[in-house]
Design an enzyme around this catalytic site. Structure first.
Site, PDB file in Angstrom:
ATOM      1  N   ASP A   4       0.877  -1.172   0.000  1.00 13.97           N
ATOM      2  CA  ASP A   4       0.000   0.000   0.000  1.00 13.97           C
ATOM      3  C   ASP A   4       0.914   1.222   0.000  1.00 13.97           C
ATOM      4  O   ASP A   4       1.404   1.632   1.048  1.00 13.97           O
ATOM      5  CB  ASP A   4      -0.900  -0.012   1.238  1.00 13.97           C
ATOM      6  CG  ASP A   4      -1.811   1.200   1.306  1.00 13.97           C
ATOM      7  OD1 ASP A   4      -2.147   1.756   0.234  1.00 13.97           O
ATOM      8  OD2 ASP A   4      -2.182   1.615   2.422  1.00 13.97           O
ATOM      9  N   GLU A  27      -1.799  -1.730  -4.408  1.00 10.64           N
ATOM     10  CA  GLU A  27      -3.069  -1.010  -4.502  1.00 10.64           C
ATOM     11  C   GLU A  27      -2.894   0.185  -5.424  1.00 10.64           C
ATOM     12  O   GLU A  27      -1.929   0.945  -5.297  1.00 10.64           O
ATOM     13  CB  GLU A  27      -3.541  -0.547  -3.121  1.00 10.64           C
ATOM     14  CG  GLU A  27      -4.894   0.139  -3.152  1.00 10.64           C
ATOM     15  CD  GLU A  27      -5.454   0.405  -1.768  1.00 10.64           C
ATOM     16  OE1 GLU A  27      -6.429   1.159  -1.678  1.00 10.64           O
ATOM     17  OE2 GLU A  27      -4.919  -0.152  -0.779  1.00 10.64           O
ATOM     18  N   HIS A  55      -2.225   0.898   7.064  1.00  4.74           N
ATOM     19  CA  HIS A  55      -1.477   0.695   5.820  1.00  4.74           C
ATOM     20  C   HIS A  55      -0.961  -0.745   5.713  1.00  4.74           C
ATOM     21  O   HIS A  55      -0.919  -1.316   4.617  1.00  4.74           O
ATOM     22  CB  HIS A  55      -0.309   1.682   5.726  1.00  4.74           C
ATOM     23  CG  HIS A  55      -0.742   3.088   5.453  1.00  4.74           C
ATOM     24  ND1 HIS A  55      -1.430   3.441   4.319  1.00  4.74           N
ATOM     25  CD2 HIS A  55      -0.585   4.226   6.170  1.00  4.74           C
ATOM     26  CE1 HIS A  55      -1.678   4.744   4.344  1.00  4.74           C
ATOM     27  NE2 HIS A  55      -1.180   5.238   5.457  1.00  4.74           N
TER      28      HIS A  55
END
Length: 196
Positions: free
Chosen positions: A23, A83, A156
């Site tokens: 992420d 992501e 995260h």
């Protein structure tokens, strides 16, 4: 590295695949490494790479890159799931995420690791079956799927584990029979050894 749980040595059998989920963010980049094989998933490690806001951007990006290289060296992942950037009203924030994403892709490309990028809604759908699911729902199911004692923190790191699990569901479920195959049609951009 800033691991948030006990690290576990990856398995040695040839049927096991190791996936690192990312992420990306300039201030905090989440990572999570999972092992898929034998019809099950196992969390090897997760954490966040934190940079200091008073440092030059180049130094912060170098720190992200160097730490990712350590993660790659230790766990030897075959796949990486990232992501995708969502469209944000804050252009500056979007640019910072884009910079971190570029460093992630470079770190993986240097080691010839296949990279897949997943939209946030695709991740939610892969984990919960609902594209508009709440973050807490996703985190709770990630905890269950990976047999973790607690919901991963910080957010995260939890998001990084979620995108790693998404990659298994979307691209590897036929091989590993882990979880549902409902998300196979979800949006995903694949990068195979640097070739789109």
């Amino acid at each position: 590295m800033h691991a948030q749980n006990v690290d576990i040595a990856p398995g040695s059998t040839s049927t096991v695949s190791i996936i690192v989920g990312i992420d990306p963010g300039l201030e905090s980049t989440g990572y999570g490494v999972i092992e898929a094989g034998g019809g099950s998933l196992r969390c090897l490690t997760y954490g966040v790479i934190v940079t200091q806001s008073n440092q030059p951007s180049a130094a912060r990006l170098r720190h992200i890159f160097d730490t990712l290289q350590q993660v790659i060296s230790i766990y030897q992942p075959q796949y990486c799931a990232v992501e995708t950037i969502y469209f944000a009203k804050n252009v500056t924030s979007a640019l910072c995420v884009a910079q971190a994403r570029g460093v992630v892709l470079l770190a993986m490309a240097q080691q010839h690791i296949s990279v897949a990028e997943y939209a946030p809604n695709a991740i939610k759908k892969a984990i919960t079956g609902i594209a508009q699911a709440e973050k807490r729902q996703v985190q709770h199911l990630v905890k269950i799927l990976l047999n973790l004692k607690d919901i991963p923190h910080p957010d995260h790191a939890a998001d990084a584990l979620a995108v790693a699990v998404t990659h298994v569901h979307c691209c590897m479920s036929s091989n590993y029979a882990v979880g549902s195959t409902r998300s196979r049609g979800a949006y995903v951009t694949l990068y195979k050894k640097g070739k789109r």
